[in-house]
Design a protein around this motif. Structure first.
Motif, PDB file in Angstrom:
ATOM      1  N   ILE A   1       0.834  -1.204   0.000  1.00 16.74           N
ATOM      2  CA  ILE A   1       0.000   0.000   0.000  1.00 16.74           C
ATOM      3  C   ILE A   1       0.868   1.254   0.000  1.00 16.74           C
ATOM      4  O   ILE A   1       0.563   2.245  -0.676  1.00 16.74           O
ATOM      5  N   VAL A   2       1.975   1.229   0.745  1.00 11.61           N
ATOM      6  CA  VAL A   2       2.877   2.370   0.739  1.00 11.61           C
ATOM      7  C   VAL A   2       3.488   2.562  -0.652  1.00 11.61           C
ATOM      8  O   VAL A   2       3.610   3.686  -1.149  1.00 11.61           O
ATOM      9  N   ALA A   3       3.848   1.455  -1.293  1.00 13.36           N
ATOM     10  CA  ALA A   3       4.390   1.557  -2.655  1.00 13.36           C
ATOM     11  C   ALA A   3       3.365   2.166  -3.604  1.00 13.36           C
ATOM     12  O   ALA A   3       3.703   2.996  -4.458  1.00 13.36           O
ATOM     13  N   GLN A   4       2.112   1.762  -3.463  1.00 15.18           N
ATOM     14  CA  GLN A   4       1.062   2.335  -4.303  1.00 15.18           C
ATOM     15  C   GLN A   4       0.903   3.829  -4.024  1.00 15.18           C
ATOM     16  O   GLN A   4       0.672   4.625  -4.940  1.00 15.18           O
TER      17      GLN A   4
ATOM     18  N   ALA B   1       8.889   7.792  -0.791  1.00 15.39           N
ATOM     19  CA  ALA B   1       9.719   6.764  -1.420  1.00 15.39           C
ATOM     20  C   ALA B   1      10.782   6.269  -0.444  1.00 15.39           C
ATOM     21  O   ALA B   1      11.070   5.066  -0.362  1.00 15.39           O
ATOM     22  N   ASN B   2      11.371   7.184   0.324  1.00 17.27           N
ATOM     23  CA  ASN B   2      12.349   6.791   1.338  1.00 17.27           C
ATOM     24  C   ASN B   2      11.700   5.914   2.404  1.00 17.27           C
ATOM     25  O   ASN B   2      12.282   4.913   2.848  1.00 17.27           O
ATOM     26  N   LEU B   3      10.488   6.251   2.798  1.00 18.47           N
ATOM     27  CA  LEU B   3       9.765   5.464   3.791  1.00 18.47           C
ATOM     28  C   LEU B   3       9.504   4.056   3.271  1.00 18.47           C
ATOM     29  O   LEU B   3       9.692   3.062   3.989  1.00 18.47           O
ATOM     30  N   ALA B   4       9.063   3.944   2.022  1.00 22.93           N
ATOM     31  CA  ALA B   4       8.786   2.634   1.444  1.00 22.93           C
ATOM     32  C   ALA B   4      10.045   1.777   1.428  1.00 22.93           C
ATOM     33  O   ALA B   4      10.015   0.583   1.752  1.00 22.93           O
ATOM     34  N   LEU B   5      11.176   2.383   1.055  1.00 23.19           N
ATOM     35  CA  LEU B   5      12.425   1.630   1.019  1.00 23.19           C
ATOM     36  C   LEU B   5      12.868   1.245   2.423  1.00 23.19           C
ATOM     37  O   LEU B   5      13.352   0.123   2.658  1.00 23.19           O
TER      38      LEU B   5
ATOM     39  N   VAL C   1      -6.846  -6.406   0.405  1.00 22.44           N
ATOM     40  CA  VAL C   1      -5.419  -6.725   0.393  1.00 22.44           C
ATOM     41  C   VAL C   1      -4.913  -6.953   1.811  1.00 22.44           C
ATOM     42  O   VAL C   1      -4.177  -7.916   2.088  1.00 22.44           O
ATOM     43  N   LEU C   2      -5.301  -6.085   2.738  1.00 27.14           N
ATOM     44  CA  LEU C   2      -4.842  -6.234   4.114  1.00 27.14           C
ATOM     45  C   LEU C   2      -5.425  -7.486   4.766  1.00 27.14           C
ATOM     46  O   LEU C   2      -4.731  -8.196   5.495  1.00 27.14           O
ATOM     47  N   ALA C   3      -6.699  -7.763   4.498  1.00 22.17           N
ATOM     48  CA  ALA C   3      -7.313  -8.967   5.062  1.00 22.17           C
ATOM     49  C   ALA C   3      -6.635 -10.220   4.512  1.00 22.17           C
ATOM     50  O   ALA C   3      -6.345 -11.173   5.254  1.00 22.17           O
ATOM     51  N   GLY C   4      -6.384 -10.218   3.190  1.00 23.34           N
ATOM     52  CA  GLY C   4      -5.711 -11.365   2.604  1.00 23.34           C
ATOM     53  C   GLY C   4      -4.298 -11.539   3.132  1.00 23.34           C
ATOM     54  O   GLY C   4      -3.853 -12.662   3.417  1.00 23.34           O
TER      55      GLY C   4
END
Length: 454
Positions: free
Chosen positions: A128-131, A379-383, A437-440
């Protein structure tokens, strides 16, 4: 048509805001879409132009724009009482839900099925962060100057460890100067509303007028802003004077700084929070930030509510009380208090002058530049999250002013990587919603735990 729509009483307004709060999942984009559908399309309390006008105003302010948008619309409808009602109801479900989850995490999060559930949630949150990075980049990076700012912000955080407030201040200054020198390169972008036919302002309760509030309305808003400032700052000052070494004082001071400098939403602020809470204060372990974000993602309300979890765990571990859950609860509520009380102050102090703020091109260029920098911050957070989730070991390499965290490749966590890959596939390729997505991901985490591989 505004005359044919009755102005709501506080009871009806409370029911509407409670409904909005209960549906406010999916971060600011989802929350703004819910408000647009209910306030504009269903209730017709305001039109599209006024809705976007209010949203642009809130985007100029530090703090969660969706919560501030609800507060500001409440003020437009019913003055100070309406603003307080809308803002508090927008927050209440998230505060209660996250407090409950924090108790569960503190008591059982270290093992059992709960550990498996949060293991899977973390992988889903990474997708989700990447999205969020990609979506914001498409919306915010329209020019070469904006793309350059995003890259510079990423490098400043990831390679140079520059503090987040410095990144925001530098971006704002560049935006103001760039707006004077090359206005087209720093032109602020618009914010799209939900789909469907446009709702003209003239056919809504508030109408199309954009006049200044009356003198009495302005004075009431400014008085309320002053009260909100006192309710925020007086407890912080009391803690600082009476217990300067307490973890509660550290929580109050740190999150008060965030309240002033939290431009760019929860994802951007988390880069700073993670660095401070994990490295500087030692309140949390790196992956626990993902656990907290996973909880905030699955509960209604602003994503910045994750700060309540950080405050809870800080006091739970560091207060030294015989009742750590009580200490944690107070720490979490204190974090929320100093995070959201300033939001009311910003709305009340700025609302009477919204037209002047909206017309100020320098502010618009500054916001555009900050938004561009925030893309690099996210982007830094995602990485950062990916490094600590997908690898069990990370090595820091320093060379002069450059300092990089690099993964130890042999420590790759295959179950976490697999769940994250499935979450990315479901989100990007299959178009699943965030909740699915989170439930899965949580379900896969539980299965991995039962299989003994997580």
């Amino acid at each position: 048509m505004s005359g044919s729509i009755e102005r709501p009483g506080l009871g009806e307004a409370a029911r509407v805001w409670a409904r909005i709060a209960g549906l406010s999942f999916g971060g600011p984009a989802g929350q703004i879409a819910v408000m647009h559908r209910i306030l504009v399309e269903e209730k017709r309390w305001l039109g599209d132009a006024r809705f976007l006008h209010a949203l642009n105003f809130c985007m100029l302010l530090p703090g969660p724009e969706a919560m501030q948008l609800a507060t500001y619309v409440g003020w437009l409808l019913q003055g100070v009482r309406g603003a307080v009602l809308a803002g508090l109801l927008f927050l209440a479900p998230g505060v209660a839900a996250l407090m409950t989850l924090s108790w569960i995490y503190a008591l059982w999060g270290g093992g059992g099925l709960v550990a498996g559930l949060f293991f899977g949630l973390k992988a889903g949150v990474l997708a989700i962060v990447a999205q969020a990075v990609l979506r914001l980049a498409k919306r915010a990076l329209k020019t070469r100057a904006q793309r350059a700012l995003a890259v510079a912000a990423f490098v400043g955080l990831f390679a140079l460890a520059l503090p987040f407030p410095l990144i925001v201040a530098a971006a704002a200054l560049i935006g103001v100067l760039g707006g004077l020198i090359a206005p087209a390169a720093f032109a602020p972008g618009g914010h799209g509303a939900a789909g469907g036919p446009a709702t003209p302002d003239a056919e809504t309760l508030l109408g199309a007028e954009h006049g200044d509030p009356t003198g009495a309305e302005r004075r009431a808003a400014l008085r309320a802003g002053a009260v909100a400032l006192m309710l925020w700052l007086l407890p912080v000052a009391a803690l600082w004077l009476l217990a300067p070494e307490s973890v509660f004082t550290a929580i109050a001071l740190f999150f008060s700084k965030l309240a002033v400098l939290s431009f760019g939403g929860a994802y951007a602020v988390l880069a700073w929070v993670a660095q401070a809470a994990v490295t500087d204060f030692g309140w949390l372990r790196p992956t626990e930030m993902l656990d907290g974000l996973g909880m905030a993602e699955t509960t209604p309300g602003p994503l910045i509510m994750v700060l309540q979890f950080v405050g809870f765990m800080a006091a739970f571990r560091s207060a030294g009380w015989e009742a750590p859950l009580l200490a944690g609860s107070l720490g979490g509520l204190l974090a929320s208090w100093v995070t959201f009380a300033p939001c009311f102050a910003w709305i009340f102090l700025g609302a009477p002058f919204i037209e002047r703020l909206r017309a100020n091109r320098a502010l618009g260029a500054a916001l555009s530049a900050v938004t561009a920098a925030v893309v690099g911050v996210i982007a830094n957070l995602a990485l950062w999250f990916a490094l600590h989730l997908l690898w069990r070991g990370v090595t820091r390499i320093s060379l002069g002013p450059v300092s990089l965290d690099l993964p130890q490749m042999a420590t790759l966590d295959l179950p976490a990587t697999g769940i994250a890959a499935v979450a990315v596939w479901a989100l990007f390729r299959r178009g699943w919603g965030m909740a699915a997505v989170l439930a899965g991901s949580a379900g896969l985490g539980v299965l991995a735990h039962l299989a003994g591989i997580a």
